[in-house]
Design a protein around this motif. Structure first.
Motif, PDB file in Angstrom:
ATOM      1  N   LEU A 156      10.502 163.904 -29.031  1.00  0.00           N
ATOM      2  CA  LEU A 156      11.564 164.562 -28.291  1.00  0.00           C
ATOM      3  C   LEU A 156      11.585 166.035 -28.595  1.00  0.00           C
ATOM      4  O   LEU A 156      11.468 166.427 -29.748  1.00  0.00           O
ATOM      5  N   PRO A 157      11.778 166.845 -27.585  1.00  0.00           N
ATOM      6  CA  PRO A 157      12.018 168.240 -27.905  1.00  0.00           C
ATOM      7  C   PRO A 157      13.345 168.347 -28.627  1.00  0.00           C
ATOM      8  O   PRO A 157      14.295 167.659 -28.277  1.00  0.00           O
ATOM      9  N   GLY A 158      13.421 169.133 -29.629  1.00  0.00           N
ATOM     10  CA  GLY A 158      14.702 169.390 -30.259  1.00  0.00           C
ATOM     11  C   GLY A 158      14.834 168.810 -31.637  1.00  0.00           C
ATOM     12  O   GLY A 158      15.574 169.313 -32.438  1.00  0.00           O
ATOM     13  N   HIS A 159      14.154 167.759 -31.947  1.00  0.00           N
ATOM     14  CA  HIS A 159      14.328 167.221 -33.288  1.00  0.00           C
ATOM     15  C   HIS A 159      13.050 166.575 -33.767  1.00  0.00           C
ATOM     16  O   HIS A 159      12.994 165.364 -34.002  1.00  0.00           O
ATOM     17  N   GLY A 160      12.036 167.367 -33.913  1.00  0.00           N
ATOM     18  CA  GLY A 160      10.810 166.862 -34.479  1.00  0.00           C
ATOM     19  C   GLY A 160      10.357 165.620 -33.746  1.00  0.00           C
ATOM     20  O   GLY A 160      10.389 165.540 -32.529  1.00  0.00           O
ATOM     21  N   GLY A 161       9.944 164.623 -34.487  1.00  0.00           N
ATOM     22  CA  GLY A 161       9.435 163.403 -33.896  1.00  0.00           C
ATOM     23  C   GLY A 161      10.436 162.276 -33.919  1.00  0.00           C
ATOM     24  O   GLY A 161      10.070 161.125 -33.810  1.00  0.00           O
TER      25      GLY A 161
ATOM     26  N   ALA B 137      15.339 158.952 -30.010  1.00  0.00           N
ATOM     27  CA  ALA B 137      16.680 159.252 -29.500  1.00  0.00           C
ATOM     28  C   ALA B 137      17.722 158.453 -30.266  1.00  0.00           C
ATOM     29  O   ALA B 137      18.852 158.899 -30.478  1.00  0.00           O
ATOM     30  N   MET B 138      17.351 157.262 -30.731  1.00  0.00           N
ATOM     31  CA  MET B 138      18.270 156.431 -31.497  1.00  0.00           C
ATOM     32  C   MET B 138      18.665 157.116 -32.810  1.00  0.00           C
ATOM     33  O   MET B 138      19.827 157.135 -33.200  1.00  0.00           O
ATOM     34  N   THR B 139      17.680 157.699 -33.467  1.00  0.00           N
ATOM     35  CA  THR B 139      17.995 158.398 -34.719  1.00  0.00           C
ATOM     36  C   THR B 139      18.909 159.575 -34.442  1.00  0.00           C
ATOM     37  O   THR B 139      19.881 159.811 -35.164  1.00  0.00           O
ATOM     38  N   CYS B 140      18.600 160.321 -33.382  1.00  0.00           N
ATOM     39  CA  CYS B 140      19.432 161.489 -33.077  1.00  0.00           C
ATOM     40  C   CYS B 140      20.878 161.078 -32.817  1.00  0.00           C
ATOM     41  O   CYS B 140      21.815 161.746 -33.250  1.00  0.00           O
ATOM     42  N   LEU B 141      21.057 159.953 -32.119  1.00  0.00           N
ATOM     43  CA  LEU B 141      22.406 159.503 -31.787  1.00  0.00           C
ATOM     44  C   LEU B 141      23.166 159.110 -33.049  1.00  0.00           C
ATOM     45  O   LEU B 141      24.277 159.590 -33.301  1.00  0.00           O
TER      46      LEU B 141
ATOM     47  N   THR C 141       9.691 164.188 -45.989  1.00  0.00           N
ATOM     48  CA  THR C 141       9.786 164.686 -44.615  1.00  0.00           C
ATOM     49  C   THR C 141      10.656 163.782 -43.747  1.00  0.00           C
ATOM     50  O   THR C 141      10.797 162.592 -43.996  1.00  0.00           O
ATOM     51  N   ASP C 142      11.218 164.396 -42.709  1.00  0.00           N
ATOM     52  CA  ASP C 142      12.116 163.710 -41.775  1.00  0.00           C
ATOM     53  C   ASP C 142      11.766 164.121 -40.358  1.00  0.00           C
ATOM     54  O   ASP C 142      12.135 165.209 -39.912  1.00  0.00           O
ATOM     55  N   GLY C 143      11.018 163.256 -39.663  1.00  0.00           N
ATOM     56  CA  GLY C 143      10.811 163.519 -38.242  1.00  0.00           C
ATOM     57  C   GLY C 143       9.464 164.146 -37.942  1.00  0.00           C
ATOM     58  O   GLY C 143       9.372 165.087 -37.155  1.00  0.00           O
ATOM     59  N   ASN C 144       8.441 163.630 -38.548  1.00  0.00           N
ATOM     60  CA  ASN C 144       7.091 164.146 -38.386  1.00  0.00           C
ATOM     61  C   ASN C 144       6.773 164.418 -36.915  1.00  0.00           C
ATOM     62  O   ASN C 144       6.587 163.498 -36.125  1.00  0.00           O
ATOM     63  N   ALA C 145       6.719 165.679 -36.533  1.00  0.00           N
ATOM     64  CA  ALA C 145       6.451 166.040 -35.142  1.00  0.00           C
ATOM     65  C   ALA C 145       4.958 166.048 -34.834  1.00  0.00           C
ATOM     66  O   ALA C 145       4.548 166.465 -33.755  1.00  0.00           O
ATOM     67  N   LEU C 146       4.145 165.611 -35.783  1.00  0.00           N
ATOM     68  CA  LEU C 146       2.711 165.485 -35.541  1.00  0.00           C
ATOM     69  C   LEU C 146       2.351 164.079 -35.086  1.00  0.00           C
ATOM     70  O   LEU C 146       1.179 163.776 -34.854  1.00  0.00           O
ATOM     71  N   GLY C 147       3.338 163.178 -34.986  1.00  0.00           N
ATOM     72  CA  GLY C 147       3.106 161.857 -34.414  1.00  0.00           C
ATOM     73  C   GLY C 147       2.827 160.760 -35.417  1.00  0.00           C
ATOM     74  O   GLY C 147       2.751 159.597 -35.042  1.00  0.00           O
TER      75      GLY C 147
ATOM     76  N   ARG D  49       7.035 152.440 -39.911  1.00  0.00           N
ATOM     77  CA  ARG D  49       7.342 152.932 -38.566  1.00  0.00           C
ATOM     78  C   ARG D  49       8.828 153.224 -38.390  1.00  0.00           C
ATOM     79  O   ARG D  49       9.673 152.404 -38.734  1.00  0.00           O
ATOM     80  N   GLY D  50       9.083 154.371 -37.801  1.00  0.00           N
ATOM     81  CA  GLY D  50      10.463 154.723 -37.474  1.00  0.00           C
ATOM     82  C   GLY D  50      11.278 155.174 -38.654  1.00  0.00           C
ATOM     83  O   GLY D  50      12.432 155.576 -38.492  1.00  0.00           O
ATOM     84  N   ALA D  51      10.730 155.111 -39.865  1.00  0.00           N
ATOM     85  CA  ALA D  51      11.507 155.419 -41.072  1.00  0.00           C
ATOM     86  C   ALA D  51      11.435 156.900 -41.396  1.00  0.00           C
ATOM     87  O   ALA D  51      10.526 157.612 -40.986  1.00  0.00           O
TER      88      ALA D  51
END
Ligand code: FEO
Ligand code: CA
Ligand code: CA
Length: 702
Positions: free
Chosen positions: A14-19, A22-26, A609-615, A641-643
């Protein structure tokens, strides 16, 4: 045995919060990234994986094996030099030459490659095991947990959800027993209750379970044999074991305690708050307590549209919506407790967003919220001791374009361990000076946002700690001391603090006194209408974050000026915008979104790390910050996964890494019955704390 892994769910970038999903962001921060950054002040700113075998427990091994020792592992940095007189603007301070860890402290493990496995992956030669899982009994007599038999009364005695920061404190002598202290940051009801459909459809009892799953846990643990593995003590009195929840009574201390801004109908004196919310990171104190930061507290409140107009700007500055009764993503806790309806209790939100001090050695003690340390989205607080014995707490406000703070106590620490000494030290955080950081540049005008180094070869400069309040006195024109401490963001806006790329954990190195700031990411940096890149935040669209290093003037943690540099700009080493202190990038692990920081006893920095934007999955990394290895980032561990790799703690004997695995399987669409991760117990995803140790009993990391 190797079992085929289920196909991975996609990890939406997602743009805006690393990797993050949407569930985590919410659930984690109330979709903070989907809203405009709350700081609209006009203050100045500058300008897949190696083939590997998976064991039955999901342990993956890859490749080949590759001081200052203080009781309780606390950060005690005395004797770092004499304090110098404060200057108007500090010149850049060249870091004093320090030998890097060699011999026993060298980091010789073989790095774990990036991956998306549903497992905790550790280097070859290491093992790991789950120590505590969501729902495990904490308080003696707590019932056994079952996903189908949850109750608020049981949860209030069981291990909470989404463990975040953790540490251990020794119990007795001999190193065989300890107290594990853990924050429980937030709940995700999709992954807690079978048949979840919506927050609105949750029963009041389920809302109360969620409240009870917040807060902290204190758990007596014991070493397994002579190894680095630990397990919970399951029998005996366990008199330290304790749950703190969103309803535990707490006392406000300091200059703003009793303020009219903190009074409610239920607490007309403004001194007693029920509970702690969104406890993110924290720190140990030299006097044996823990500090816990209340972070994204805004998301727990509704009814902002019903507060008096005069109160709305301050609520807005903290990310609370004042134009709708039920902002999108509301947790709807007001259905279970009217405190969370601001239309009824407009001051209740002011009673969260503090640093909370908890004494894990006294299960009957009342946690205290220290108003002298200011109110913002506190990531955490980490303590140093100034040469004159005053206490310094370093703190980040985790929001895009928000600030870096520190607190310096009025009183000096007492170094004895008598009851009187401890009683004195328990007052250290009740009065002092609260500062916010302003950074100056050496290369202003040369920072183009690409990550390219300026002509002087460094992102660096000087800076000032601007005092906001000293004792009971406000130092901000037009604001009372109560207002400065309760509406600290507004006070910092007024003095022109530097807007940063989400300051998360702020960690002093106990060996050198230098201070490290995790700036996790900020994709709005340089966007239209937003602050552009500057030297301390040098990259536009900063999706991978960076690490900033501060050297206090004269080596005095209480100094009012400092020098700084950016030793690490995170990302793929192949990305020209990444930088690793000049170290050979071909030797460096990819790293994205640094969040929590910790030092081992040798002075190596450990980055969660939190939200690896490298996938790839999040992980734990280690890097020397002194000597020839400075910048040699290596990945030590990856989480499922997802952690999120939320936090790590390495006690002084350096034979265990305590690791907090938060929100496994938090991937859009996942549920208890259709989980995106089955870690740790092969059923559905559950947050858990693990211990990692070396099979040969040696030190972690080498
Ligand atoms: Fe809870 Fe700033 O991460
Ligand atoms: Ca420069
Ligand atoms: Ca830390």
């Amino acid at each position: 045995m190797t079992a085929p892994l289920p196909p991975p769910r996609s990890l939406p970038l997602l743009p805006g919060h690393g990797g993050r999903s949407a569930m985590t962001c919410l659930y984690r921060c109330g979709n903070a990234c989907a809203h405009p950054a709350p700081n609209t002040s006009g203050n100045e700113y500058f300008g897949e994986v190696a083939a590997a075998a998976v064991s039955r427990r999901g342990l993956l091994r890859v490749g080949s094996l590759g001081a200052l020792v203080i009781g309780a592992g606390v950060t005690l940095g005395s004797g770092l030099g004499k304090g110098g007189a404060a200057e108007a603007v500090a010149p850049p301070v060249a870091p004093p030459a320090q030998p890097g860890p060699t011999g026993r402290g060298a980091l010789t493990f073989r790095a774990v490659p990036p991956n998306t496995l549903d497992a905790v992956v550790v280097p070859n030669g290491y093992d790991h095991a789950v120590l505590m899982t969501w729902g495990d009994p904490v308080e003696p007599g707590a019932p056994a947990w079952s996903v189908d038999r949850q109750s608020a009364a049981a949860q209030a005695r069981q291990f909470g959800f989404n463990n975040d920061w953790l540490a251990t404190a020794p119990l007795g002598r001999g190193g065989r027993r300890a107290l594990l202290v853990v924050n429980h940051e937030y709940t995700n009801e999709d992954l807690m209750f079978r048949g979840f459909t919506s927050v609105e459809a949750l029963s009041v009892e389920q809302l109360r379970i969620a409240m009870a799953a917040h807060g902290l846990s204190v758990v007596e643990i014991e070493r397994v044999g002579a190894t680095g593995q630990w397990r919970p003590v399951r029998t005996g009195p366990r008199r330290h074991n304790r749950r703190i929840t969103a309803r535990t009574p707490m006392r406000l201390t300091g200059p703003a305690a009793g303020s009219s801004l903190l009074r409610t109908a239920a607490d007309p004196r403004g001194v007693t708050v029920l509970g702690s919310l969104n406890n993110c990171a924290g720190g140990l104190t030299p006097w044996g307590t823990v500090l816990s930061g209340e972070e994204n507290f805004n998301q727990y409140f509704v009814g902002g549209d019903g507060v008096p107009a005069a109160a709305k700007p301050a609520l807005n500055r903290y990310g609370i919506t004042t134009t709708a009764r039920y902002p999108a993503g509301s947790r709807r806790w007001e259905r279970a407790d009217a405190r969370f309806d601001l239309a009824v209790n407009p001051n209740e939100a002011n009673r969260f967003g503090w640093i909370v001090e908890v004494d894990p050695y006294d299960a009957r003690s009342t946690p205290r919220k220290h108003t002298a340390l200011g109110r913002f989205k506190h990531e955490g607080a980490e303590i140093m001791l100034a040469p004159d014995g005053r206490i310094v707490a370093y703190m980040g406000d985790d929001e895009r374009f928000d600030y870096l703070y520190k607190f310096v106590s009025d009183k000096r620490i007492r170094r004895g361990d008598s009851a009187a000494d401890k009683a004195h030290n328990l007052t250290l955080l009740e009065s002092g000076t609260l500062y916010v950081a302003k950074f100056d540049a050496t290369s202003a005008g040369e920072i183009d946002g690409s990550g390219a180094l300026p002509s002087d070869g460094a992102f660096d400069g000087g800076g000032r700690w601007i005092p906001l309040a000293r004792g009971n006195r406000s130092l901000v024109a037009g604001m009372s001391v109560d207002a400065v401490l309760v509406h600290t963001r507004l006070a910092a806006d007024a003095v022109g603090a530097t807007k940063m790329d989400r300051p998360e954990d702020v960690q002093p190195n106990p060996r050198t006194g230098k201070v490290y700031v995790a700036l996790t990411n900020n994709t709005r940096r340089g966007a239209a209408g937003q602050p552009g890149p500057d030297e301390p935040n040098p990259r536009s669209d900063n999706r991978h974050g960076h690490i900033l290093e501060i050297v206090e003037a004269g080596g005095d943690s209480a100094a009012e000026t400092f020098g700084w540099s950016v030793p690490i700009v995170c990302g793929d080493p192949a990305d020209p915008s990444s930088y690793f202190a000049g170290f050979d990038k071909s030797q460096v692990s990819p790293i994205s979104c640094p969040d929590n920081l910790e030092f081992d006893v040798h002075g190596n920095l450990w980055i969660s790390t939190d939200g690896n934007a490298l996938g790839a999955n999040d992980g734990l990394f280690a890097v020397p910050v002194e000597g020839p290895g400075r910048g040699h980032v290596k990945q030590f561990l990856t989480v499922p996964r997802g952690a999120e790799q939320a936090s790590a703690y390495l006690p002084p004997d350096n034979r265990t890494a305590f690791v907090s695995v938060q929100h496994p399987g938090e991937i859009d669409g996942a549920t208890v019955d259709d989980p995106a991760s089955t870690w740790p117990h092969g059923t559905f995803a559950q947050p858990a704390v693990v211990t990692v140790w070396r099979l040969d009993g040696g030190e972690i990391g080498r």
